[in-house]
Design an enzyme around this catalytic site. Structure first.
Site, PDB file in Angstrom:
ATOM      1  N   SER A   1     -66.147 -55.665 -16.898  1.00  0.00           N
ATOM      2  CA  SER A   1     -65.066 -55.665 -15.919  1.00  0.00           C
ATOM      3  C   SER A   1     -63.837 -54.941 -16.473  1.00  0.00           C
ATOM      4  O   SER A   1     -63.917 -53.777 -16.826  1.00  0.00           O
ATOM      5  CB  SER A   1     -64.759 -57.107 -15.510  1.00  0.00           C
TER       6      SER A   1
ATOM      7  N   ASP B   1     -69.993 -57.737 -10.472  1.00  0.00           N
ATOM      8  CA  ASP B   1     -69.278 -57.915 -11.742  1.00  0.00           C
ATOM      9  C   ASP B   1     -70.199 -58.442 -12.839  1.00  0.00           C
ATOM     10  O   ASP B   1     -70.957 -59.398 -12.646  1.00  0.00           O
ATOM     11  CB  ASP B   1     -68.113 -58.892 -11.520  1.00  0.00           C
TER      12      ASP B   1
END
Length: 344
Positions: free
Chosen positions: A49, A201
């Site tokens: 991320s 993610d």
């Protein structure tokens, strides 16, 4: 200040960078200080991320001009993030900035946006799939250069939507899509499709993943840069606080599992149950942001105000400097965190 060192004094480490939105600016500060330490060399980076964004920018800088360029690129990236966000109604007002209210908790625009994301999917409220992070990444990072001559081993985590498994993107696969896949929060962005697979993610399955550093790198030292608090005092009471704590626990869970496995193997090695070169005794180090981030409201992860970002950067620098002072001489010899006490 950069400290010069001979090859005999240099210690090689791997970096593991967590995700956490704007709190990634804390990791920016950590990286800035570590890059300024000539006694440190870097072999691999596993990242997720916001950590993957920091890592991609750092990798570009290292490929383009070494440590100095890496530090410049990181600052340019975060400045462009702040400039892009300055047009958003979700950022703090001038009065908020004056009062130091960076949390966005009382912003009507943000409350409306949060409500919309709970009722509508990103395919509904953002059908054109606009992601301002893409343009910033592509402006700062020459991905072809990274793939061709980055001196670091890169491992970026994303979660395969279909299988629920972690996908690790390595140097030949590093693209803007790979970084955005690693940072794709499913309530905010449409899944990123790469080679026919959809990704969310990476924090759900590896925040960050440690196993690529174990299997893919020679150095046994792993420096984990935490930007998600492991512990929080008290019990969350509001819906926002509960959701935030659930996210923190979820995004730390994969790391906890890997640390449990590392602790188990370490114990077997120390007790002589495993001999030879079949298992590597890993040395774990941590630069934790808990003292900073546990006092920030959940929505500060969305705050890209330049003053807030540079505040976190300075705190990251301070924490990295303190870690270097306390831990440098122990690198290559022993872990500098109590894995059992911190993670198990």
């Amino acid at each position: 200040m950069t400290q010069e060192a001979g090859a005999e004094d240099r210690r090689t480490v791997n970096l593991a960078l967590q995700g956490g939105g704007a709190h990634g600016a804390f990791a920016w500060g950590v990286l800035d200080r570590l890059l300024g330490e000539e006694r440190l060399a870097f072999e691999g980076i596993s990242a997720t991320s916001a950590g993957a964004m920091n890592a991609a920018v750092l990798a570009h800088g290292m490929a383009a001009g070494g440590r100095v360029e890496a530090r410049r690129s990181l600052e340019r990236f975060w400045r462009l993030i702040a400039e892009a966000a300055s047009f958003s109604p979700l950022q703090p007002s001038p009065i908020d900035r004056l009062l130091g209210n960076h949390g966005l908790d009382f912003s009507p625009a943000f409350l409306g946006f949060e409500l919309a994301t709970r009722m509508l999917s990103p395919y509904q409220f953002n059908p054109c799939n606009i992601n301002p992070l893409r343009s910033v990444l592509e402006e700062v990072v020459d991905f072809e250069l990274v793939r061709r001559q980055c001196p670091l081993k890169l491992f970026f985590s994303a979660t395969n939507v279909r299988t629920g498994k972690v996908r690790i993107f390595e140097n030949p696969e590093i693209t803007a899509d790979a970084v955005l896949a690693s940072a794709c929060l499913p309530f905010l962005f449409q899944a990123v499709e790469i080679d026919g697979e959809a990704y969310w993610d990476g924090g759900y399955m590896g925040n960050p993943a440690i196993f690529p550093l174990i299997y893919g790198c020679q150095s046994r030292d792993v420096v984990i840069v935490h930007i998600n608090p492991i512990e929080r005092p008290g019990v969350p009471r509001t819906a926002e606080e509960i959701m935030n704590r659930l996210n923190e626990i979820s995004f730390n869970s994969s790391l906890m599992r890997e640390m449990r496995a590392i602790a188990f193997v370490t114990r077997l090695i120390d007790e002589g149950e495993i001999q030879g070169a079949r298992m590597k005794r890993m040395l774990i180090h941590g630069i934790l942001s808990d003292a900073v981030t546990k006092n920030l409201p959940a929505m500060s992860k969305m705050n890209a105000d330049w003053g807030f970002l540079t505040h976190l950067r300075e705190l990251g620098r301070e924490h990295a400097a303190a870690w270097l002072e306390a831990s440098f001489e122990r690198l290559g010899r022993e872990s500098t965190v109590d894995v059992r006490a911190l993670y198990l």
